[in-house]
Design an enzyme around this catalytic site. Structure first.
Site, PDB file in Angstrom:
ATOM      1  CD  GLU A   1     -58.372  61.284 -58.891  1.00  0.00           C
ATOM      2  OE1 GLU A   1     -58.328  62.192 -59.665  1.00  0.00           O
ATOM      3  OE2 GLU A   1     -59.551  60.728 -58.658  1.00  0.00           O
TER       4      GLU A   1
ATOM      5  CD  GLU B   1     -64.055  80.138 -68.112  1.00  0.00           C
ATOM      6  OE1 GLU B   1     -65.613  78.954 -69.063  1.00  0.00           O
ATOM      7  OE2 GLU B   1     -63.287  80.830 -69.159  1.00  0.00           O
TER       8      GLU B   1
ATOM      9  CD  GLU C   1     -59.445  75.201 -59.274  1.00  0.00           C
ATOM     10  OE1 GLU C   1     -59.818  74.336 -58.435  1.00  0.00           O
ATOM     11  OE2 GLU C   1     -58.593  75.389 -59.454  1.00  0.00           O
TER      12      GLU C   1
END
Length: 181
Positions: free
Chosen positions: A119, A140, A142
């Site tokens: 990452e 949706e 979060e």
């Protein structure tokens, strides 16, 4: 072979999720021995240091299941496949904070956990914010709460471990070095 390089001789995908993929690689070490490496593949992420005209910094508080607690962070999010990090940064800023900007400056990028994950987080800065007339719908699943803090208030939250992640600690150091009071 370059110094310290490990050559992959076998790679096995263990899990492929919505965000991360886990694979186990068998590698040949520089001394000729073999070992296993558990690797998390991640699409990358962005984070935004957003400073308002009054000097306050925009943060969001959200629950992080991996930690089993809520933490205060700078706005951030993962890259969508093929998405330019600058586009992601503006989108995440709008979705999480209700602010937008046409002036995002790349400060730096860093690997979060290079021992087992790829990452890469790109950190941007802006001090030219405009409040959106209408909020942009975010993910949706979060739920975030907007916070506007002075540097001193944020540093206090860091001492209390309410700010407790690398990207946000990095942001506070950047602002301190930059001379924000």
């Amino acid at each position: 072979m370059r110094k310290f390089e490990e050559v992959t001789t076998e790679s096995k995908e263990i899990f492929k999720g919505k965000i991360v993929h886990l694979k186990v690689d068998t590698v040949t070490l520089p001394d000729g021995n073999t070992s296993k490496r558990e690797i998390i593949k991640h699409p990358g992420a962005v984070a935004v240091i957003a400073q308002k005209e009054d000097g306050k910094i925009i943060f969001v508080e959200q629950y992080r299941k991996a930690l089993e607690k809520s933490v205060v962070e700078i706005p951030a999010g993962k890259l969508e496949e093929g998405e330019d990090p600058l586009v992601t940064a503006k989108r995440e800023l709008e979705e999480e904070t209700g602010y937008t900007t046409d002036n995002l400056q790349l400060i730096n990028s860093f690997y979060t956990s290079p021992g087992f994950a790829d990452e890469l987080v790109n950190v941007y800065f802006t001090d030219q914010l405009t409040k959106l007339e209408h909020n942009v719908a975010g993910d949706e699943d979060e739920f975030v709460e907007l916070m506007e803090l002075t540097l001193e208030e944020a540093e206090q939250l860091e001492k209390e471990q309410r700010i407790h992640d690398a990207k946000t600690s990095y942001a506070l150091l950047y602002l301190k070095i930059r001379g924000l009071k």
